[in-house]
Design a protein around this motif. Sequence first.
Motif, short mmCIF file in Angstrom:
data_model
loop_
_atom_site.label_atom_id
_atom_site.label_comp_id
_atom_site.label_asym_id
_atom_site.label_seq_id
_atom_site.Cartn_x
_atom_site.Cartn_y
_atom_site.Cartn_z
N LEU A 293 0.84 -1.21 0.00
CA LEU A 293 0.00 0.00 0.00
C LEU A 293 0.87 1.25 0.00
O LEU A 293 0.53 2.25 -0.65
CB LEU A 293 -0.93 0.01 1.21
CG LEU A 293 -1.90 -1.17 1.37
CD1 LEU A 293 -2.92 -0.87 2.46
CD2 LEU A 293 -2.59 -1.51 0.08
N SER B 158 2.24 1.79 -3.47
CA SER B 158 1.16 2.26 -4.33
C SER B 158 0.87 3.73 -4.08
O SER B 158 0.67 4.51 -5.02
CB SER B 158 -0.11 1.42 -4.09
OG SER B 158 -1.17 1.88 -4.89
N SER C 230 -0.43 0.87 -9.49
CA SER C 230 -1.59 0.03 -9.16
C SER C 230 -1.10 -1.31 -8.64
O SER C 230 0.02 -1.73 -8.94
CB SER C 230 -2.47 -0.17 -10.39
OG SER C 230 -1.75 -0.83 -11.42
N ILE C 231 -1.93 -1.98 -7.86
CA ILE C 231 -1.58 -3.28 -7.30
C ILE C 231 -2.23 -4.36 -8.15
O ILE C 231 -3.44 -4.36 -8.37
CB ILE C 231 -2.01 -3.39 -5.83
CG1 ILE C 231 -1.33 -2.27 -5.01
CG2 ILE C 231 -1.66 -4.75 -5.26
CD1 ILE C 231 -1.74 -2.24 -3.55
N GLU D 117 -3.89 -7.66 -9.69
CA GLU D 117 -5.15 -8.24 -9.21
C GLU D 117 -4.96 -9.33 -8.16
O GLU D 117 -5.59 -9.30 -7.10
CB GLU D 117 -5.94 -8.80 -10.41
CG GLU D 117 -7.31 -9.33 -10.04
CD GLU D 117 -8.08 -9.81 -11.25
OE1 GLU D 117 -9.15 -10.42 -11.05
OE2 GLU D 117 -7.62 -9.59 -12.39
N SER E 70 -3.55 -7.85 -5.00
CA SER E 70 -4.57 -7.07 -4.32
C SER E 70 -5.55 -7.97 -3.57
O SER E 70 -5.89 -7.73 -2.40
CB SER E 70 -5.33 -6.21 -5.33
OG SER E 70 -6.36 -5.48 -4.70
N HIS F 298 -6.36 -8.16 0.69
CA HIS F 298 -7.65 -8.16 1.39
C HIS F 298 -7.83 -9.45 2.19
O HIS F 298 -8.29 -9.43 3.33
CB HIS F 298 -8.79 -7.99 0.39
CG HIS F 298 -8.85 -6.65 -0.26
ND1 HIS F 298 -9.16 -5.50 0.42
CD2 HIS F 298 -8.61 -6.27 -1.55
CE1 HIS F 298 -9.13 -4.46 -0.41
NE2 HIS F 298 -8.80 -4.90 -1.61
N ASN G 95 -9.70 2.16 -1.59
CA ASN G 95 -9.73 0.76 -2.04
C ASN G 95 -9.29 -0.24 -0.97
O ASN G 95 -9.58 -1.44 -1.08
CB ASN G 95 -8.84 0.59 -3.27
CG ASN G 95 -9.38 1.33 -4.48
OD1 ASN G 95 -10.59 1.45 -4.66
ND2 ASN G 95 -8.48 1.86 -5.31
N TYR G 96 -8.60 0.24 0.06
CA TYR G 96 -8.08 -0.68 1.07
C TYR G 96 -8.46 -0.23 2.48
O TYR G 96 -7.72 -0.45 3.44
CB TYR G 96 -6.55 -0.80 0.93
CG TYR G 96 -6.15 -1.43 -0.39
CD1 TYR G 96 -6.11 -2.81 -0.55
CD2 TYR G 96 -5.86 -0.64 -1.50
CE1 TYR G 96 -5.78 -3.39 -1.76
CE2 TYR G 96 -5.53 -1.20 -2.73
CZ TYR G 96 -5.48 -2.57 -2.85
OH TYR G 96 -5.16 -3.15 -4.05
#
Length: 449
Positions: A167, A170, A176-177, A179, A182, A186, A219-220
């Motif tokens: 993070l 980024s 961008s991280i 897919e 990412s 999560h 987003n996080y």
Amino acid sequence: MEKLIKMPENAKGIIDKLRTCGYDAYAVGGCIRDSIMGKIPYDWDICTSALPEEVLEVLGERNIIENGLKHGTVTVHIDGENYEITTFRTDGQYLDNRHPENVTFVRELKEDLSRRDFTMNSLAYNYSEGLIDIFGGRDDINNSIIRCVGDPDKRFGEDALRILRALRFSSQLGFSIEEKTSASIHKNAELLKNISAERIMSEFTKILMGKNVEDVLMNYKDVIAVFIPEIKPMFGFEQHNPHHVYDVWQHTVKSVACVKNERILRLTAFFHDIGKPKAFTVDSGGKGHFHGHPEVSDRMADDILKRLKTDNNTIATVRLLIKLHDLRPKADEKNVRRLMYETGKENYPLLMDIKRADALAQNPEMHGYKLEYIAQLENIYKQELEKKSAFNLKTLAVNGRDIINTGVRDGRTIGMILEYLLDRVIDGDIENDKQLLLDKAAEIRKRFV
């Protein structure tokens, strides 16, 4: 490539010595990443097939720091700079999601690079062989992508701090991280509970300081909520007020993105409205209000920052700005001097920065008059500084010694007289003139005795 990567002579010299003695050696990691991105690296780390004792034999014992030997690291101090030289290794089990139980030294570069966190950090280089890019790190840098080396779940399971490092990169780099990486972030976010508060705070602060902080926080947010669960009520909390077009979390994130990327300001913006859900009320017309939310946010920020082992000076300044951020004094000399008294000379501009960011994260239709008001407060502040107006005891034209010379000896009484005089000066009832203030002190001292 040789034109792109400009290795310091000392780093090149270390690599040359190791290679001359038959060992593989490369500059590795962040220094190569930064070089490819056109940045000047702060540190040059070196990896080698030589075992620690072999490194010592090649380089000699002069200017050597040996406190990382058990993990295969020798630090060489040359011309005021430290160069870490680490033996190729593979890691044992990470039972605490942070540190390997043991390391095994190996002779192959690929084995060492395969244990690293992200492809952009798995690059190695020396002048003889050029760039060693086994995992596609250069393409990921060129495409602004953060991708784990190998299995993301394994990488984050080994060291959960890598979640925040992803993070942070980024946010700082604007990358961008990828897919799968990412999704794994999560999925594995709860592992952050195994990381020390100090390390979390260090990475979190860097995340807040990044240019891409808005996207990362949006987003996080579930990841941030692992170590700051108090933000969860902010998610989707509608404000039901014409001043706001965003929910509390969206408003907070935009405030962070709008303020200067200075540590105190970003932390203040992040916490300034965290108490709003607790302070929310609705009037008979359906309009939402948050009376007292600065005080609630202040207390919550204090608890959270202490839990994250933040230093006392930072906590004190953040709390001050949070408490004052929603004040709307009349834009005149008296009220500005009073606000300067509350904030101090250094913190007044910070408060204006917070108020501006707060306004910019509200309803755009109301930006005009709000920003004009803040500009008025700033202009009056500058005028008061130019006039050398008094706004605290240090800037008052008299001091404790002057009051003693009028015949007052009691310390408490002296303090009360000085505070009274300062109040009168701030309110514009008397000029900040030494003789005028001494005359006033002589006039009023009996009421304080």
